[in-house]
Design a protein around this motif. Structure first.
Motif, short mmCIF file in Angstrom:
data_model
loop_
_atom_site.label_atom_id
_atom_site.label_comp_id
_atom_site.label_asym_id
_atom_site.label_seq_id
_atom_site.Cartn_x
_atom_site.Cartn_y
_atom_site.Cartn_z
N TYR A 172 -67.00 -27.70 39.68
CA TYR A 172 -66.04 -28.50 40.43
C TYR A 172 -65.54 -27.76 41.68
O TYR A 172 -65.41 -26.54 41.67
CB TYR A 172 -64.85 -28.85 39.55
CG TYR A 172 -65.25 -29.60 38.31
CD1 TYR A 172 -65.28 -30.99 38.30
CD2 TYR A 172 -65.65 -28.92 37.16
CE1 TYR A 172 -65.67 -31.68 37.17
CE2 TYR A 172 -66.05 -29.60 36.02
CZ TYR A 172 -66.06 -30.98 36.04
OH TYR A 172 -66.46 -31.66 34.93
N GLY A 222 -63.24 -28.79 45.69
CA GLY A 222 -62.72 -29.80 46.61
C GLY A 222 -62.76 -29.27 48.02
O GLY A 222 -62.38 -28.13 48.28
N SER A 271 -55.45 -36.74 43.24
CA SER A 271 -56.25 -35.58 43.60
C SER A 271 -57.69 -35.70 43.13
O SER A 271 -58.54 -34.94 43.55
CB SER A 271 -55.62 -34.30 43.04
OG SER A 271 -55.75 -34.29 41.63
N SER A 272 -57.99 -36.64 42.26
CA SER A 272 -59.36 -36.79 41.78
C SER A 272 -60.03 -38.04 42.33
O SER A 272 -60.88 -38.63 41.70
CB SER A 272 -59.36 -36.81 40.24
OG SER A 272 -58.63 -37.91 39.78
N ASP A 320 -63.36 -34.32 45.97
CA ASP A 320 -63.29 -33.47 44.78
C ASP A 320 -64.63 -33.61 44.07
O ASP A 320 -64.88 -34.61 43.42
CB ASP A 320 -62.14 -33.89 43.87
CG ASP A 320 -60.79 -33.65 44.51
OD1 ASP A 320 -59.87 -34.46 44.27
OD2 ASP A 320 -60.64 -32.65 45.22
#
Length: 151
Positions: free
Chosen positions: A114, A116, A22-23, A94
């Motif tokens: 942050y 996404g 996910s990163s 992201d």
């Protein structure tokens, strides 16, 4: 007992694998070209990635400075419109503080937190400290003019 430990280890592995995926970064190469970003009379640099959008951005900046009237959005970015469309190469990104992205081909976002979403990566501010990024971008202060220019 062995079965329980193996199950726990398998779950930990799957959890860490999902977090790592996910990163993901965009994988785009840095162009090595830097531009100036000016906010409230203070100028910093940003390093661009190499894609069709940044090439079009450089062509636009070769004609003169671009001032983007930005506003804070959802507590994680300054966003404003170019007034023209740039080509896109969207991918799920992201973002991290300092990222600069193109959104819908005509909006530019400067991230101070942050998020996404599907963006076209343009580059990154050459500032590593998150608090310095927030101060530079006047995070949370509402309307802010951000000037992009060639070095």
């Amino acid at each position: 007992m062995k079965k329980s430990i193996l199950t726990i280890l398998a779950l930990c592995f799957l959890t860490f694998s999902a977090c790592a995926q996910s990163s993901k970064t965009t994988g785009e190469k840095t162009m090595g070209t830097t531009i100036n970003i000016t906010v409230n009379g203070v100028t910093k640099t940003a390093t661009l990635v190499d894609n069709v959008a940044t090439k079009a951005l450089l062509e636009l900046l070769a004609k003169g400075n671009v001032t983007v009237k930005t506003n804070d959005y959802s507590g994680f970015e300054k966003v404003g419109t170019f007034g023209t469309r740039l080509p896109t190469a969207n991918s799920q990104i992201d973002t991290v503080p300092g990222d600069i992205v193109l959104y819908h081909g005509n909006n530019i976002s400067f991230f101070y937190d942050y998020n996404g979403w599907s963006y076209t990566m343009l580059g990154k501010l050459d500032i590593v400290d998150v608090d310095e990024i927030k101060t530079f971008l006047a995070a949370g202060k509402g309307k802010t003019d951000i000037v992009l220019s060639l070095k």
